[in-house]
Design a protein around this motif. Sequence first.
Motif, PDB file in Angstrom:
ATOM      1  N   GLU A 215      10.985 -15.064  18.307  1.00  0.00           N
ATOM      2  CA  GLU A 215      11.151 -15.633  16.866  1.00  0.00           C
ATOM      3  C   GLU A 215       9.911 -16.389  16.120  1.00  0.00           C
ATOM      4  OE1 GLU A 215      14.762 -18.727  15.657  1.00  0.00           O
ATOM      5  OE2 GLU A 215      13.641 -19.706  17.630  1.00  0.00           O
ATOM      6  N   SER A 216       9.282 -16.518  16.568  1.00  0.00           N
ATOM      7  CA  SER A 216       7.644 -17.698  15.614  1.00  0.00           C
ATOM      8  C   SER A 216       6.855 -15.950  15.034  1.00  0.00           C
ATOM      9  CB  SER A 216       7.173 -17.910  16.705  1.00  0.00           C
ATOM     10  OG  SER A 216       6.361 -16.934  17.704  1.00  0.00           O
ATOM     11  N   ILE A 217       7.404 -14.441  15.549  1.00  0.00           N
ATOM     12  CA  ILE A 217       6.777 -13.917  14.271  1.00  0.00           C
ATOM     13  C   ILE A 217       7.525 -13.449  13.485  1.00  0.00           C
ATOM     14  CG2 ILE A 217       5.783 -10.659  15.309  1.00  0.00           C
ATOM     15  CD1 ILE A 217       5.791 -11.423  18.340  1.00  0.00           C
ATOM     16  N   GLN A 218       6.666 -13.783  12.482  1.00  0.00           N
ATOM     17  CA  GLN A 218       7.377 -13.602  11.333  1.00  0.00           C
ATOM     18  C   GLN A 218       6.601 -12.785  10.409  1.00  0.00           C
ATOM     19  OE1 GLN A 218       9.443 -15.892  10.440  1.00  0.00           O
ATOM     20  NE2 GLN A 218       9.666 -16.536  12.469  1.00  0.00           N
ATOM     21  N   ALA A 219       5.694 -12.017  10.540  1.00  0.00           N
ATOM     22  CA  ALA A 219       5.189 -11.134  10.334  1.00  0.00           C
ATOM     23  C   ALA A 219       4.105 -10.367  10.845  1.00  0.00           C
ATOM     24  CB  ALA A 219       4.397 -11.591   8.539  1.00  0.00           C
ATOM     25  N   ILE A 220       4.418  -8.738  10.256  1.00  0.00           N
ATOM     26  CA  ILE A 220       3.562  -7.930  11.051  1.00  0.00           C
ATOM     27  C   ILE A 220       1.998  -7.176   9.206  1.00  0.00           C
ATOM     28  CG2 ILE A 220       2.690  -6.087  12.170  1.00  0.00           C
ATOM     29  CD1 ILE A 220       4.712  -6.580  13.841  1.00  0.00           C
ATOM     30  N   TRP A 221       1.016  -7.196   9.541  1.00  0.00           N
ATOM     31  CA  TRP A 221      -0.136  -6.347   8.507  1.00  0.00           C
ATOM     32  C   TRP A 221      -0.602  -5.232   9.359  1.00  0.00           C
ATOM     33  CZ3 TRP A 221      -1.761  -6.199   3.382  1.00  0.00           C
ATOM     34  CH2 TRP A 221      -3.169  -5.600   3.179  1.00  0.00           C
TER      35      TRP A 221
END
Length: 760
Positions: free
Chosen positions: A495-501
């Motif tokens: 849940e804490s993974i909010q974004a990926i670049w």
Amino acid sequence: MTSSVNVLTTATLDSTPSLLISAPNGEKILINCGEGCQRAFLEAPGLKLKSVNRICLTHLHPTSIGGLPGLLLTTADAADAAILGQKQIRLNRDKTTASPETQETDRRIPSIKTGEMQIYGPQGIQGFVHSLRHFMRRDRFETKVYEGDGMFANTTISRKRKKAGTGPEKALNFNIHTLSFRHCVRDQFVPISSFIFSTPPLVGKFRPDQAAELGIPKGPLYAQLKQGQSITFMNSEGKPVTVHSHQVVDPDLPGITVVVVYCPSKEVLDQLQGSNDLNALQDSGANTVLDVMVHITKQEIFVEKQYRQWLKSFPEADHLWFDTYENIASKHKNLSDESPFMAASLGATMRSMIHEHIYPPQISCEENSVNVDSDQRVIVAKRGLEYVLLPRGKRGIHDTILAREDFIEAIDFVKKSGALEAAAKITSESHSSPQKSSYEILFTGTGSALPCKHRNVSGICLTIDESKRIILDCGEGTLGQILRSKRQNIYSLLESIQAIWISHPHADHHLGILRILSERRALSLEPLLLIAFPSLFKFLSEYERIDPSIRNSYLDVDCREFLKGKAFGGQEMRHNETRKLLLSRLGITSICSIPVTHCRDAFAVVIDIERVGRIAYSGDCRPSMQFADAAPDCNILIHEATFEDGMEEEAVLKRHSTVGEALSVARRMRAKSVILTHFSQRYPKIPRLQQSSQDSDEMPIVFAFDYIRLTPATISVAAKLTASLRLLYPEEDKTKTEDSKVNAKEILSIPGIFAQNKLL
């Protein structure tokens, strides 16, 4: 002749079930190819990826295909090297003096077929393979796809038999019979497959002693008898003698049969039980013996009475069971504790003795034992386990799991190396702040291009706090590496993974996205922000047509929207919303994309985050002054350092940076600290640092390893610990490095080399 079934990986925090079936002629069939499959081959004694030319997929999901694109790339490149040999020599040949015949050969090189891979399984494989064109292409390597139901006779020729020509071994490869079923995923039926692998009857053994008693002269007559023919020859008395094959050749034996069933639900079990092809194997015939039945199914299904009764209907077969899962959050307490990546685990253990907070040991899970009925010949799959099919006299289980003595020896080596004493002195002299740090940077992969034993491919997880994380590049196996590193509830972690670049299109920087998206979608979490280039979104759009597990799992954000001066581009309303999401979810106040020299759509990034400061990440690139000027006084620069100093020519050719070039960018930025990563897999240890850099730089310089965890309070300590870590990794032979320098210089002398290789 030998034949076997080998357990390659099982269901763990960082791997999913896969196995290898070795045919009597030496060819190998890979069953499923999840993340980390290539690394698992490197850890498996005697099992070589190059001998695999057929892959069977039970279903289309990251747990079964997450490692397939990378494996295809590696296999294609290896085939290129093997068939074309040192074709780089032709690149630096003087074209004006080459003969017309040589020039014609050079023109034909691009059209040479260097190899092929056959892929079998459910409908949708062709669509998946086609979708890979958006970021990978190997025109000389052919991928043949066989979808859905069908009996596919062996069409490959063993490499061992190419020169030998004929012989019974040539035919002793497995035919593949694909069985199609349906499985319901989120109210949608998706195709899945099980397989029957079978050989022709095994040719009876030739008895040379009996042939000698009958007076048959050695030579061609022996070969004719082996092929089932009758012969006539003149005996020592000059009389014709006729001998039939059965007089000197044992009767044929039943062929080998292996069944692999994938059963993700009770509904699929009903379909399996109704299969006429499987039911036909319940009574072994004269030409068929069901040796072993492989079950890839969840524990709760496997222990059901209905499933156990079905096993009993195959009384002559052994049963090899792989536990599995559809999402990691529901299964992690019952997973196997042992990682298949033993070299990486061993390295992490050694480094943890230096500093357990900066180099923490891997996380283990609570392993659950399963009771199985002993009278049903059930074998629980474990890494390294081998089931021998041939010779018949050795049929059964042979446990080749590596002993733990390696860890004992490694710990003893660390104690004797002097590294512990050096580290203790460094830490005692350091004055790091004891309070809880505001953020943490975890490196999930620090190697370049190909995964190896010691380093995984690129991945960085920036934890702003326990509820806010952004991943910078997401190579294959990123989630597994995070799970091995974080003592946190898996649901809250995902849940804490909010974004990926994602920095650029090369596969080693983004193949781990599928599993993260699938795992988060299984928990019905809100879509994360995926910031990348357009071709990646085209790939994902096509992929979700065949695998619904990632649908509605991400919000696509074009990284070009953050080019300096664009102010979120032209679609102001959407981009303002994106800016609000970045601020509310992660506290990101500013993000800037900087084009860099590496490949098309390659970008570095500069991110300003509340309570963190400025983080700059280079991605893969040549040193960029534009990047340096975009991140003045940054708190942390993370920069690739693929090559050691002195390998500038190769760095130019491959469009990467050396250690010294990365540090020059850091100095121009006036970075407060720099972390170097993305090291060539040719150098799995610690690159050398020029003495001038060590003496003149006040900023801490950290060489990243997989699983390293850095905070503002520990970066300076980590930089100082490099000296003690070097005691664990003695200097290696420099011969290969010198050879690479020479080759790079020769290639760079060719006019238009970058255009020829489509690098511009």
